[in-house]
Design a protein around this motif. Structure first.
Motif, PDB file in Angstrom:
ATOM      1  N   ARG A   1       0.074 -12.964   3.903  1.00  0.00           N
ATOM      2  CA  ARG A   1      -0.775 -12.822   5.079  1.00  0.00           C
ATOM      3  C   ARG A   1       0.059 -12.868   6.353  1.00  0.00           C
TER       4      ARG A   1
ATOM      5  N   LEU B   1       1.662  -9.629   6.820  1.00  0.00           N
ATOM      6  CA  LEU B   1       0.713  -8.663   7.371  1.00  0.00           C
ATOM      7  C   LEU B   1       0.580  -8.857   8.882  1.00  0.00           C
TER       8      LEU B   1
ATOM      9  N   ILE C   1      -7.283  -8.040   3.521  1.00  0.00           N
ATOM     10  CA  ILE C   1      -6.489  -6.933   4.066  1.00  0.00           C
ATOM     11  C   ILE C   1      -7.415  -5.818   4.542  1.00  0.00           C
TER      12      ILE C   1
ATOM     13  N   TYR D   1      -1.483   2.568   1.397  1.00  0.00           N
ATOM     14  CA  TYR D   1      -1.432   1.419   0.510  1.00  0.00           C
ATOM     15  C   TYR D   1      -0.965   1.887  -0.859  1.00  0.00           C
TER      16      TYR D   1
END
Ligand SMILES: Nc1ncnc2c1ncn2[C@@H]1O[C@H](COP(=O)(O)OP(=O)(O)O)[C@@H](O)[C@H]1O
Ligand SMILES: [Mg+2]
Lengths: 355, 263
Positions: free
Chosen positions: A141, A144, A176, A189
């Protein structure tokens, strides 16, 4: 013109072509997945978009700008790696701030932006931790947040969930997707997990041996696979050999029984053998109301899977699996029972490749 | 349980005695300058000797210069080899090992022949440029240790992915090298630096033949002419070494998350 345009992309390592004839046009804000087995060239394609690999041929344009020859640090793309790749010497906050610092933003701007990002990934309380103090899911995370902090034009994720446990994988997948939807960021992705691709994507590029086999929405890819590879890679599917009778009318014979397909038989020659595909959930049993194709056979096997009962019906050389919902007040059928399977003309998919 | 622990302890004790007894003996001997009593007289003489201060300071300075040049030479090289040219690794490893095979005396004679005052690059013609030559010589001598330490440090982190992560965030290579790579190999760098320091402080051959006022030749001079002072010097050198080790421990700990075992 589309936001991300990839044209005739090709990459060879020595003699070996790893990516070939790859075309894609993605709209602004679209979530596109590259789905395919390991080694099919997903990562290589993604790395060409990021700028880590130089294409052997072809062009990549982002928002009208040709980026094919640009270095990764000139492209303004955010990248998330399978191995997280957080900087071990920096705290969570410093990791997220890295791209902003490099871009020469002022401290007054960086602080609030980092806070905002940490809130977005729901980890504001871990700002001062170091990566080794976080779980895998938390690290990803942060990765990200670090990637999107710089407001990249495109977000690229290379199997970001592969290193995580099944449970975290599913919750992080939703997270996400939520972040992507909130920011409206164009995303590619990469995954080999069909469930991930089907549940997250606006469109899926199914890749096989360096080529895009089919590009379409999850609905199209799942229900109307165009090739045998796509059909077998995505979901469970009945694949049967069919002998073309009349291409124009969509008539084809499966094991001597004539059926009709209302999809894609164009160009086939009479007598030609083609693979036909049929989803188990598109087939019903002994349905008097159903019009369309009907085939008589005998039940060979009944598998009780909980909410679904999967039944295999045999016709001479071939067999068809079908799914029925479990009904507590009705006993599932017995083996050896004679039955009629029914399916709509539109559900019988004739694939492009020969059987 | 008990029997399995006695063996290692005996081995450890024997090993410790093997190292400690000569040290204690040397220390004891260094205290006996004055007949009939223990004193730090030898230490007073050594530390008060202006030549000690001068040579030790000179060698320390050269050691620091050697470390800086060594780091600037080795880190980018090892980084680049790991990232882009892994095929060249055996070649580079072989080159870095050469100084272990070629004696320092051969090296320094080569230098004297190459860089004498009538050559194209007359580095030996002035004291300043000779210092430079000596520093480069030290960089060469320390190369095997420095390269190995840095290479090991780089292997412990995922150099390629960290580089790519930084690059996609807009960083250029100096930022990547100094903000991302270097901090994560800090403990490896420190052990390389420490080994370099130890080598330079004790080096004799090059300094003597290039006729520079370094600590090694001074050590040799004192050793040949005095009785108690060399022992005192040995103890001092030992102390400096251990101080360095202690500093490495402190700084190594300080680099949070940088060492692989804490990840
Ligand atoms: N740098 C490289 N040199 C040579 N071959 C490579 C390189 N990178 C990838 N390949 C090859 O390209 C093919 C596709 O790799 P990749 O794009 O990583 O596949 P995927 O991500 O779909 O698993 C593989 O056969 C791989 O061995
Ligand atoms: Mg991959």
């Amino acid at each position: 013109m589309s936001f991300l345009v990839i044209e005739a992309l090709r990459k060879t390592f020595g003699q070996h072509a790893v990516v070939e004839h790859f075309d894609l046009a993605a709209e602004r804000g679209e979530f596109v997945s590259f789905l395919g087995p390991s080694g099919c060239g997903k990562t290589t394609t993604l790395r060409m978009v990021a700028g880590f690999e130089t294409p052997t041929a072809g062009r990549i344009r982002i928002d009208g700008r040709d980026v094919t020859g640009l270095r990764p640090n000139q492209r303004n793309v955010g990248m998330v790696f399978q191995s997280y790749a957080l900087f071990p010497n920096m705290t969570v906050a410093q990791n997220v701030a890295f791209g902003l610092k490099v871009a020469g933003r002022s401290a007054a701007e960086i602080g609030p932006r980092v806070d905002e990002m940490l809130k977005l990934i729901k980890l504001p309380h871990l700002a001062e931790r170091y990566p080794y103090q976080l779980s895998g899911g938390q690290q990803q995370r942060v990765a990200l947040a670090r990637a999107i902090a710089i407001k990249p034009q495109i977000l690229l994720l290379d199997e970001p969930l592969s290193a995580l446990d099944a449970k975290i994988r599913i919750s992080l997948r939703e997270e996400i997707k939520a972040v992507q939807r909130t920011l409206g960021i164009t995303t590619i992705y990469v995954t080999h997990d069909q469930e991930e691709a089907l549940s997250m994507s606006d469109r899926i590029v199914v890749m096989n041996e360096g080529k895009a086999e089919q590009i379409g929405t999850p609905f199209e890819i799942y229900n109307y696979p165009r090739t045998r590879f796509v059909a077998s890679f995505v979901g469970t599917l009945n694949l049967l050999p069919g002998k073309v009778i009349d291409a124009a009318a969509g008539r084809i014979a499966i094991d001597g029984r004539e059926v009709v397909s209302s999809r894609g038989l164009a160009g086939a020659q009479p007598g030609e053998i083609r693979t036909v595909a049929l989803r188990p959930e598109a087939v019903t049993l002994n349905d008097p109301r159903a019009d369309g194709n009907r085939m008589e056979g005998t039940i060979e096997d009944v598998a009780f899977l909980g909410s679904v009962v999967r039944i295999r019906v045999r016709f001479g050389e071939s067999s068809i699996s079908l799914d029925t919902f479990n009904n507590p007040s009705v006993q599932p059928p017995e083996r050896g029972q004679a039955v009629t399977v029914c399916f709509a003309h539109a559900d019988l998919q004739v694939l492009q490749d020969a059987a | 349980m008990k029997t399995s622990k006695i063996g290692p302890w005996i081995a450890f004790t024997l090993g410790a005695l093997y190292f400690i007894i000569p040290l204690i003996a040397t220390f004891e001997f260094s205290l006996r300058l004055k007949r009939g009593e223990y004193s730090f007289e030898a230490y007073r003489i050594v530390l008060g000797d202006p030549r000690f201060q001068a040579t030790f300071g000179y060698s320390t300075l050269l050691a620091l210069a050697t470390i800086v040049i060594g780091v600037l030479l080795v880190v980018p090289t090892a980084y680049w080899i790991q990232l882009r040219l892994p095929k060249l690794r055996p070649v580079v490893e072989f080159i870095t090992l050469l100084p272990l095979v070629i004696p320092a005396i051969v090296l320094v004679f080569g230098y004297l022949k190459m860089y004498n005052s009538s050559s194209l690059l007359p580095l030996t013609s002035s004291p300043w440029s000779t210092n430079l030559l000596l520093t480069f010589g030290y960089v060469t001598l320390a190369l095997p240790y420095m390269y190995r330490a840095v290479d090991t440090g780089l292997r412990a982190i995922d150099v390629r992915t960290l580089t790519e992560a930084a690059e996609s965030l807009g960083a250029k290579w100096p930022t990547i090298l100094f903000k991302v790579i270097l901090p994560n190999v800090r403990s490896a760098l420190l052990s390389g630096a420490f080994l370099t320091f130890a080598i330079v402080i004790g080096e004799f051959t090059m300094a003597a033949l290039l006729d520079r006022p370094a600590f090694g030749p001074y050590l040799q001079l004192i050793g040949a002419n005095r009785a108690y002072e060399p022992s005192a010097l040995a103890i001092i050198a030992f102390f400096v070494t251990w101080a360095c080790m202690g500093l490495i421990q402190v700084f190594g700990r300080g680099a949070r998350g940088a060492s692989p075992e804490t990840r």
